[in-house]
Scaffold this motif. Structure first.
Motif, PDB file in Angstrom:
ATOM      1  N   VAL A 139       0.844  -1.196   0.000  1.00 27.92           N
ATOM      2  CA  VAL A 139       0.000   0.000   0.000  1.00 27.92           C
ATOM      3  C   VAL A 139       0.880   1.247   0.000  1.00 27.92           C
ATOM      4  O   VAL A 139       1.857   1.321   0.754  1.00 27.92           O
ATOM      5  N   LEU A 140       0.521   2.224  -0.814  1.00 24.21           N
ATOM      6  CA  LEU A 140       1.168   3.533  -0.778  1.00 24.21           C
ATOM      7  C   LEU A 140       0.159   4.570  -0.328  1.00 24.21           C
ATOM      8  O   LEU A 140      -0.931   4.678  -0.901  1.00 24.21           O
ATOM      9  N   VAL A 141       0.527   5.337   0.700  1.00 26.62           N
ATOM     10  CA  VAL A 141      -0.298   6.440   1.182  1.00 26.62           C
ATOM     11  C   VAL A 141       0.485   7.729   0.995  1.00 26.62           C
ATOM     12  O   VAL A 141       1.579   7.888   1.543  1.00 26.62           O
ATOM     13  N   THR A 142      -0.048   8.645   0.217  1.00 26.84           N
ATOM     14  CA  THR A 142       0.623   9.941   0.055  1.00 26.84           C
ATOM     15  C   THR A 142       0.155  10.893   1.152  1.00 26.84           C
ATOM     16  O   THR A 142      -0.962  10.782   1.658  1.00 26.84           O
ATOM     17  N   GLY A 143       1.026  11.827   1.530  1.00 21.88           N
ATOM     18  CA  GLY A 143       0.695  12.729   2.628  1.00 21.88           C
ATOM     19  C   GLY A 143       0.550  11.976   3.935  1.00 21.88           C
ATOM     20  O   GLY A 143      -0.368  12.212   4.722  1.00 21.88           O
ATOM     21  N   ALA A 144       1.500  11.048   4.181  1.00 17.58           N
ATOM     22  CA  ALA A 144       1.350  10.089   5.277  1.00 17.58           C
ATOM     23  C   ALA A 144       1.903  10.554   6.616  1.00 17.58           C
ATOM     24  O   ALA A 144       1.819   9.820   7.599  1.00 17.58           O
ATOM     25  N   SER A 145       2.477  11.732   6.697  1.00 19.03           N
ATOM     26  CA  SER A 145       3.152  12.143   7.929  1.00 19.03           C
ATOM     27  C   SER A 145       2.223  12.642   9.026  1.00 19.03           C
ATOM     28  O   SER A 145       2.621  12.694  10.194  1.00 19.03           O
ATOM     29  N   ALA A 146       1.007  13.018   8.689  1.00 24.13           N
ATOM     30  CA  ALA A 146       0.111  13.585   9.702  1.00 24.13           C
ATOM     31  C   ALA A 146      -1.336  13.475   9.239  1.00 24.13           C
ATOM     32  O   ALA A 146      -1.611  13.127   8.082  1.00 24.13           O
ATOM     33  N   GLY A 147      -2.249  13.773  10.158  1.00 21.98           N
ATOM     34  CA  GLY A 147      -3.662  13.871   9.819  1.00 21.98           C
ATOM     35  C   GLY A 147      -4.268  12.604   9.261  1.00 21.98           C
ATOM     36  O   GLY A 147      -3.985  11.490   9.719  1.00 21.98           O
ATOM     37  N   ILE A 148      -5.110  12.756   8.250  1.00 17.56           N
ATOM     38  CA  ILE A 148      -5.817  11.621   7.656  1.00 17.56           C
ATOM     39  C   ILE A 148      -4.835  10.632   7.038  1.00 17.56           C
ATOM     40  O   ILE A 148      -5.020   9.410   7.142  1.00 17.56           O
ATOM     41  N   GLY A 149      -3.789  11.136   6.387  1.00 20.21           N
ATOM     42  CA  GLY A 149      -2.815  10.249   5.761  1.00 20.21           C
ATOM     43  C   GLY A 149      -2.141   9.343   6.769  1.00 20.21           C
ATOM     44  O   GLY A 149      -1.995   8.131   6.540  1.00 20.21           O
ATOM     45  N   ARG A 150      -1.729   9.905   7.879  1.00 21.67           N
ATOM     46  CA  ARG A 150      -1.098   9.088   8.915  1.00 21.67           C
ATOM     47  C   ARG A 150      -2.088   8.071   9.485  1.00 21.67           C
ATOM     48  O   ARG A 150      -1.741   6.902   9.711  1.00 21.67           O
ATOM     49  N   ALA A 151      -3.324   8.503   9.712  1.00 16.40           N
ATOM     50  CA  ALA A 151      -4.345   7.595  10.230  1.00 16.40           C
ATOM     51  C   ALA A 151      -4.576   6.437   9.260  1.00 16.40           C
ATOM     52  O   ALA A 151      -4.764   5.287   9.681  1.00 16.40           O
ATOM     53  N   CYS A 152      -4.550   6.720   7.960  1.00 12.96           N
ATOM     54  CA  CYS A 152      -4.718   5.665   6.956  1.00 12.96           C
ATOM     55  C   CYS A 152      -3.545   4.686   6.990  1.00 12.96           C
ATOM     56  O   CYS A 152      -3.739   3.463   6.983  1.00 12.96           O
ATOM     57  N   ALA A 153      -2.327   5.220   7.021  1.00 10.90           N
ATOM     58  CA  ALA A 153      -1.145   4.359   7.059  1.00 10.90           C
ATOM     59  C   ALA A 153      -1.174   3.464   8.287  1.00 10.90           C
ATOM     60  O   ALA A 153      -0.886   2.258   8.217  1.00 10.90           O
ATOM     61  N   GLU A 154      -1.527   4.017   9.434  1.00  9.50           N
ATOM     62  CA  GLU A 154      -1.566   3.235  10.668  1.00  9.50           C
ATOM     63  C   GLU A 154      -2.663   2.181  10.626  1.00  9.50           C
ATOM     64  O   GLU A 154      -2.493   1.073  11.150  1.00  9.50           O
ATOM     65  N   LYS A 155      -3.791   2.477  10.008  1.00 14.86           N
ATOM     66  CA  LYS A 155      -4.869   1.497   9.864  1.00 14.86           C
ATOM     67  C   LYS A 155      -4.416   0.311   9.018  1.00 14.86           C
ATOM     68  O   LYS A 155      -4.619  -0.859   9.401  1.00 14.86           O
ATOM     69  N   PHE A 156      -3.775   0.576   7.890  1.00 12.99           N
ATOM     70  CA  PHE A 156      -3.301  -0.520   7.045  1.00 12.99           C
ATOM     71  C   PHE A 156      -2.226  -1.339   7.760  1.00 12.99           C
ATOM     72  O   PHE A 156      -2.174  -2.556   7.620  1.00 12.99           O
ATOM     73  N   LEU A 157      -1.378  -0.692   8.530  1.00 17.51           N
ATOM     74  CA  LEU A 157      -0.361  -1.415   9.298  1.00 17.51           C
ATOM     75  C   LEU A 157      -1.007  -2.318  10.342  1.00 17.51           C
ATOM     76  O   LEU A 157      -0.593  -3.474  10.513  1.00 17.51           O
ATOM     77  N   ARG A 158      -2.015  -1.827  11.045  1.00 16.58           N
ATOM     78  CA  ARG A 158      -2.706  -2.645  12.051  1.00 16.58           C
ATOM     79  C   ARG A 158      -3.346  -3.870  11.432  1.00 16.58           C
ATOM     80  O   ARG A 158      -3.461  -4.924  12.071  1.00 16.58           O
ATOM     81  N   GLU A 159      -3.750  -3.741  10.180  1.00 11.00           N
ATOM     82  CA  GLU A 159      -4.403  -4.859   9.492  1.00 11.00           C
ATOM     83  C   GLU A 159      -3.399  -5.794   8.818  1.00 11.00           C
ATOM     84  O   GLU A 159      -3.786  -6.730   8.116  1.00 11.00           O
ATOM     85  N   GLY A 160      -2.106  -5.541   9.008  1.00 15.82           N
ATOM     86  CA  GLY A 160      -1.083  -6.468   8.541  1.00 15.82           C
ATOM     87  C   GLY A 160      -0.502  -6.201   7.176  1.00 15.82           C
ATOM     88  O   GLY A 160       0.227  -7.048   6.635  1.00 15.82           O
ATOM     89  N   HIS A 161      -0.761  -5.046   6.595  1.00 12.87           N
ATOM     90  CA  HIS A 161      -0.270  -4.739   5.248  1.00 12.87           C
ATOM     91  C   HIS A 161       1.128  -4.120   5.291  1.00 12.87           C
ATOM     92  O   HIS A 161       1.580  -3.622   6.322  1.00 12.87           O
ATOM     93  N   GLU A 162       1.799  -4.171   4.146  1.00 10.81           N
ATOM     94  CA  GLU A 162       3.088  -3.503   3.972  1.00 10.81           C
ATOM     95  C   GLU A 162       2.805  -2.103   3.448  1.00 10.81           C
ATOM     96  O   GLU A 162       2.188  -1.955   2.388  1.00 10.81           O
TER      97      GLU A 162
END
Length: 215
Positions: free
Chosen positions: A3-26
């Protein structure tokens, strides 16, 4: 999945990246700022989505287009042209499963800075263009349009009690969404969903619907 999340350092982007990580994705993050996440399955690229040379990510399966600016003087260049650039680079290949765009309620209502609203409206049209073109791989393309969200971008509102109460009164549910809630919609759209494509999910706590009926 990759998974690639752009704008991942804060806000919605960070929340998205952390959600995918919790679900076991790279997860790969991309931002003009340094990483806000430390995790063994997370790799961060410090770059701009408009950069001519973007990092190679072979076998990318999910692209979450979150990076953007507001009232910057270059909203169309970043939000629309930058998003098109990064999507054209990563999405059009056989491994792709889903592309999700973070649009905005203002893409439909027009109720924000002129160039910001225009850039997000363009995202909706481009999202549907992408849906037409990636369907041959069985992939989906959709967007999530949030209204007010509790992020640093809205700090000037959140820290002003009078202003904050004014904006909450413009919603039916009397609240704004948390970034983690928007991330849940993104995850569902990208991973759980297999049949919806070319659609925009509107998440605004009823702000668009609110009206005062006078007889």
């Amino acid at each position: 999945m990759r998974v690639l999340v752009t704008g991942a350092s804060a806000g919605i982007g960070r929340a998205c990246a952390e959600k995918f990580l919790r679900e076991g994705h790279e997860v790969f993050g991309m931002d003009v700022r340094e990483a806000g996440i430390s995790h063994p399955r997370y790799r961060h690229f410090v770059c701009d989505i408009r950069d001519e040379r973007l990092p190679e990510i072979p076998g990318l399966e999910i692209l979450v287009n979150n990076a953007g600016v507001q009232g910057s003087g270059c909203d169309i260049e970043v939000n629309l042209r930058g998003t098109i650039h990064v999507t054209e680079f990563y999405a059009f290949q056989p491994a792709i499963r889903a592309v999700v765009f973070l649009a905005s309620a203002s893409a439909t209502t027009g109720a924000e800075f002129p160039e910001y609203a225009a850039s997000k409206g363009g995202i909706l049209a481009y999202m549907r263009n992408v849906a037409l073109r990636i369907a041959k791989w069985g992939a989906t393309s959709n967007s999530v349009s949030a209204g007010g969200v509790m992020t640093g971008l809205n700090r000037h509102i959140l820290e002003d009690p009078k202003l904050y109460q004014s904006v909450l009164k413009e919603t039916l549910l009397g609240k704004w969404a948390e970034p983690e809630e928007i991330a849940e919609f993104v995850y569902f759209t990208a991973v759980v969903n297999r049949s919806m494509t070319g659609e925009d999910l509107f998440v605004d706590n009823g702000e668009k619907l609110k009206s005062n009926f006078i007889w």
